[in-house]
Design a protein around this motif. Sequence first.
Motif, PDB file in Angstrom:
ATOM      1  N   LEU A 270     -13.030 -34.390  26.689  1.00  0.00           N
ATOM      2  CA  LEU A 270     -11.960 -33.754  25.918  1.00  0.00           C
ATOM      3  C   LEU A 270     -10.699 -33.708  26.774  1.00  0.00           C
ATOM      4  N   PHE A 271      -9.556 -33.981  26.179  1.00  0.00           N
ATOM      5  CA  PHE A 271      -8.298 -33.968  26.921  1.00  0.00           C
ATOM      6  C   PHE A 271      -8.045 -32.588  27.517  1.00  0.00           C
ATOM      7  N   THR A 272      -8.400 -31.548  26.781  1.00  0.00           N
ATOM      8  CA  THR A 272      -8.165 -30.184  27.264  1.00  0.00           C
ATOM      9  C   THR A 272      -9.031 -29.824  28.462  1.00  0.00           C
TER      10      THR A 272
ATOM     11  N   VAL B 255     -10.898 -40.470  26.204  1.00  0.00           N
ATOM     12  CA  VAL B 255     -10.483 -39.074  26.099  1.00  0.00           C
ATOM     13  C   VAL B 255     -10.229 -38.729  24.634  1.00  0.00           C
ATOM     14  N   ALA B 256     -10.933 -37.721  24.136  1.00  0.00           N
ATOM     15  CA  ALA B 256     -10.788 -37.266  22.753  1.00  0.00           C
ATOM     16  C   ALA B 256      -9.900 -36.028  22.690  1.00  0.00           C
ATOM     17  N   MET B 257      -9.189 -35.892  21.585  1.00  0.00           N
ATOM     18  CA  MET B 257      -8.279 -34.762  21.411  1.00  0.00           C
ATOM     19  C   MET B 257      -8.985 -33.498  20.918  1.00  0.00           C
ATOM     20  N   ASP B 258     -10.166 -33.651  20.304  1.00  0.00           N
ATOM     21  CA  ASP B 258     -10.911 -32.469  19.858  1.00  0.00           C
ATOM     22  C   ASP B 258     -12.397 -32.803  19.754  1.00  0.00           C
ATOM     23  N   ALA B 259     -13.200 -31.801  19.502  1.00  0.00           N
ATOM     24  CA  ALA B 259     -14.657 -31.972  19.473  1.00  0.00           C
ATOM     25  C   ALA B 259     -15.115 -32.880  18.337  1.00  0.00           C
TER      26      ALA B 259
ATOM     27  N   ALA C 278      -6.905 -29.393  31.413  1.00  0.00           N
ATOM     28  CA  ALA C 278      -5.950 -28.281  31.456  1.00  0.00           C
ATOM     29  C   ALA C 278      -6.678 -26.979  31.161  1.00  0.00           C
ATOM     30  N   PRO C 279      -7.656 -26.619  32.020  1.00  0.00           N
ATOM     31  CA  PRO C 279      -8.473 -25.439  31.737  1.00  0.00           C
ATOM     32  C   PRO C 279      -7.663 -24.145  31.672  1.00  0.00           C
ATOM     33  N   ASP C 280      -6.542 -24.076  32.369  1.00  0.00           N
ATOM     34  CA  ASP C 280      -5.722 -22.864  32.336  1.00  0.00           C
ATOM     35  C   ASP C 280      -4.995 -22.678  31.008  1.00  0.00           C
ATOM     36  N   SER C 281      -4.982 -23.719  30.162  1.00  0.00           N
ATOM     37  CA  SER C 281      -4.289 -23.627  28.874  1.00  0.00           C
ATOM     38  C   SER C 281      -5.026 -22.712  27.902  1.00  0.00           C
TER      39      SER C 281
ATOM     40  N   ASP D 187      -9.302 -25.401  23.612  1.00  0.00           N
ATOM     41  CA  ASP D 187     -10.492 -26.245  23.621  1.00  0.00           C
ATOM     42  C   ASP D 187     -10.257 -27.535  22.844  1.00  0.00           C
ATOM     43  N   ALA D 188      -9.018 -27.711  22.336  1.00  0.00           N
ATOM     44  CA  ALA D 188      -8.640 -28.919  21.610  1.00  0.00           C
ATOM     45  C   ALA D 188      -7.123 -28.998  21.566  1.00  0.00           C
ATOM     46  N   VAL D 189      -6.629 -30.216  21.372  1.00  0.00           N
ATOM     47  CA  VAL D 189      -5.211 -30.381  21.081  1.00  0.00           C
ATOM     48  C   VAL D 189      -5.105 -30.294  19.556  1.00  0.00           C
TER      49      VAL D 189
END
Length: 150
Positions: free
Chosen positions: A105-107, A84-88, A110-113, A116-118
């Motif tokens: 991607l970790f996000t 799992v990556a934190m960003d692209a 959490a699609p409702d967030s 597209d990245a932490v």
Amino acid sequence: MAYSILFVCLGNICRSPSAEAVVRVKAAQRGINLTLDSAGTGDWHAGEPPYGPMIKAARSAGYDLSDLRARQVRAADSGFDLVVAMDADNRADLREMLPGVEVRLFTDFAPDSGADAVPDPYFTRDFAGALRLIEACADGLLDAVEAGQV
């Protein structure tokens, strides 16, 4: 053997160790047996503890990062069930470092967030905000694990 997940960010001192710690606590609360680790795409923090302000923010939210130490991604990490990556950018680096391994991607969890990245709090200085997003992603990831979707 437990399902294994590797969390990856740039230096392994903010986002990925926080994700490891948050998922560890939340998985234990749900009774989910996981093998967890975290790493960075870069090596400049190898052996160091997480960043002080991240440790403080995590501690305030009930997570202990104090025993974690940074390391760089290595070839053997291709053996994790999920990476799992934190960003692209991390995902792109991982695709080169671990060819043939699917990286999420970790996000994605959490699609409702709407994220597209932490975002990297080392640069944004929003440690509490990054932690809240990590918690939301962790909940979604654990829902997916329980549902057999990962």
